[in-house]
Write an enzyme that holds these catalytic residues in place. Structure first.
Site, PDB file in Angstrom:
ATOM      1  N   LYS A  60      10.561 -13.972 -40.599  1.00 37.15           N
ATOM      2  CA  LYS A  60      10.683 -12.530 -40.382  1.00 37.15           C
ATOM      3  C   LYS A  60      11.055 -11.762 -41.637  1.00 37.15           C
ATOM      4  O   LYS A  60      11.944 -12.162 -42.378  1.00 37.15           O
ATOM      5  CB  LYS A  60      11.733 -12.264 -39.298  1.00 37.15           C
ATOM      6  CG  LYS A  60      11.318 -12.799 -37.930  1.00 37.15           C
ATOM      7  CD  LYS A  60      12.336 -12.428 -36.874  1.00 37.15           C
ATOM      8  CE  LYS A  60      11.789 -12.711 -35.480  1.00 37.15           C
ATOM      9  NZ  LYS A  60      12.725 -12.276 -34.435  1.00 37.15           N
TER      10      LYS A  60
ATOM     11  N   GLY B 217      18.082 -23.704 -46.882  1.00 40.11           N
ATOM     12  CA  GLY B 217      17.874 -24.925 -46.091  1.00 40.11           C
ATOM     13  C   GLY B 217      16.424 -25.333 -45.906  1.00 40.11           C
ATOM     14  O   GLY B 217      16.028 -26.451 -46.216  1.00 40.11           O
TER      15      GLY B 217
ATOM     16  N   ARG C 185      26.770 -33.576 -50.231  1.00 40.13           N
ATOM     17  CA  ARG C 185      27.872 -32.695 -50.664  1.00 40.13           C
ATOM     18  C   ARG C 185      29.014 -33.491 -51.289  1.00 40.13           C
ATOM     19  O   ARG C 185      29.658 -33.011 -52.224  1.00 40.13           O
ATOM     20  CB  ARG C 185      28.361 -31.847 -49.495  1.00 40.13           C
ATOM     21  CG  ARG C 185      27.374 -30.727 -49.177  1.00 40.13           C
ATOM     22  CD  ARG C 185      27.753 -29.887 -47.998  1.00 40.13           C
ATOM     23  NE  ARG C 185      26.954 -28.668 -47.981  1.00 40.13           N
ATOM     24  CZ  ARG C 185      26.819 -27.873 -46.933  1.00 40.13           C
ATOM     25  NH1 ARG C 185      27.437 -28.168 -45.804  1.00 40.13           N
ATOM     26  NH2 ARG C 185      26.081 -26.784 -47.004  1.00 40.13           N
TER      27      ARG C 185
ATOM     28  N   GLY D 258      23.597 -19.472 -47.334  1.00 39.22           N
ATOM     29  CA  GLY D 258      23.997 -18.064 -47.348  1.00 39.22           C
ATOM     30  C   GLY D 258      24.296 -17.537 -48.739  1.00 39.22           C
ATOM     31  O   GLY D 258      23.908 -16.430 -49.100  1.00 39.22           O
TER      32      GLY D 258
END
Length: 401
Positions: free
Chosen positions: A202, A359, A44, A382
């Site tokens: 999921k 990720g 980062r 996200g």
């Protein structure tokens, strides 16, 4: 310098004009992992270099805004950006000053053109996560121009990611610009046929992604545990595999939407199964209709993997989020690695634009040694997922011209 094309919905550093002596507030993502008090991965930090270096070289007074950890609006010495100033200075290769909120205006007045400083953790102020106008105004008073270079925080409407963009002339930094251009090529204005690989444990966590993608892509490749729910909806007995049986009705709705949108859904027809989930257990490769009651599906089989490779060979664009199997546990990384290598080779040959994010995805592509050959790999978790869901990202929307 990058091409500042008129089709962009946002301004970039190319649109800033002369910045010499101007105070530029730059929102970056410095939320790096730490181990034993040291930065364990400086990815980062390195992502900020094009923007910070360019502004500093042009004589701007650069004040970096960032958060670190989750201090929940309270001061926490373990989450102070003072801890990151020296490590960041090493990566940047030029002096970096640390500025606390107390006396920030005086500190800014003493900085010279080309100087770089880091302001204390924005999340130490409760107004940051509330997008409080008073805190945004306090920050705005420290600068003349605002640059958002933190795509990974763009799905949050915080004072430093969204509020500030309405108070100062706002621009996208180089990392943000690269990310938005890549995402536009992948789903905004892609070259068809477009394929999407969506994996993960999921269906429930990726429902919005799947519903959004079927209307936009030509081929939807479903892998991971979520493929079992789709197989079950098709009447396949998946044994003791991870499966959300209560969502088979939802899977049927997605099949119907795909059919209406002329999108082909690809599910594995041969699979790798085992009786226990651990590294290197006894495995067998079977047709999906031959899974025994005490077996679980843990990876896509070789025949299906080869068929998926053929799908990619006929596509021009690929969006990838999530592995095909339980890739952290060998040998259930085989299909993910094989398909990633195919995508990387096609990208290298110029026939495919490939964009990946999330990720697990980044880890899987690194494991395959394929990440460097993809067109773009987003480290945003996200924000990347919300973009794949078709949601407006507040930090990006605020930059719109």
């Amino acid at each position: 310098m990058t091409d500042s094309s008129v089709t962009r919905a946002f301004k970039t550093l190319d649109d800033m004009g002369d910045v010499r002596g101007k105070r530029v507030l730059v929102r970056e993502d410095l939320n790096v992992p730490m181990a034993d008090g040291k930065v364990s991965d400086d990815t980062r930090f390195r992502a900020t270099l094009p923007t910070v270096t360019e502004l500093s070289d042009k004589g701007a007074i650069v004040l970096i805004l960032a958060h670190f950890g989750r201090p929940k609006g309270m001061r926490n010495p373990d989450m102070s950006l003072a801890l990151l100033t020296r490590p960041y200075e090493t990566v940047l290769g030029r002096p970096v000053q640390f500025v606390d909120y107390d006396g920030a205006a005086d500190a800014m007045a003493n900085l010279q053109p080309g100087d770089v400083a880091i302001l204390e953790n924005t999340r130490f102020n409760a107004g940051e996560e509330k997008n409080d106008p008073a805190f945004a105004a306090e920050l705005a008073a420290l600068g003349d121009l605002y640059v958002n270079d933190a795509f990974s925080a763009a799905h949050r409407a915080h004072a430093s990611t969204e509020g500030l963009a309405h108070l100062l002339p706002a621009f996208a930094g180089r990392a943000m610009e690269t990310e938005l251009d890549a995402l536009d090529k992948a789903l905004g204005n892609p070259e068809h046929p477009v394929a999407a690989v969506v994996g993960g444990a999921k269906v429930s966590t990726k429902l919005d992604v799947l519903k959004h993608l079927v209307a936009r892509v030509d081929h939807l490749i479903i892998g991971g545990g979520m493929a079992n729910t789709f197989l079950a909806a098709r009447g396949v007995d998946v044994g003791k595999s991870l499966c959300e049986h209560e969502l088979t009705g939802t899977a049927e709705e997605i099949f119907a939407a795909a059919e209406q949108a002329n999108c082909t859904i690809h599910l594995p027809y041969d699979v790798v199964v085992a009786k226990e989930f651990r590294a290197n257990p006894p495995v067998r490769t079977v047709n999906v209709h031959e899974v025994a009651a005490d077996e679980m599906i843990l990876d896509v089989g070789p025949a299906a993997t080869e068929a998926l490779a053929d799908v990619l060979k006929n596509c021009r664009t690929l969006v990838w989020n999530g592995p095909l199997g339980a890739f952290e546990t060998p040998p259930f990384d085989t299909a993910t690695v094989a398909l990633a290598k195919t995508a990387a080779a096609l990208t290298k040959s110029g026939s495919l634009v490939s964009v990946a994010g999330g990720g697990d995805t980044v880890a899987a592509l690194n494991q395959a040694g394929a990440a460097d050959d993809f067109t773009f790999v987003s480290t945003a978790g996200g924000a990347f997922l919300e973009w794949m869901e078709g949601k407006d990202l507040p930090g990006v929307a605020a930059l719109s011209r």
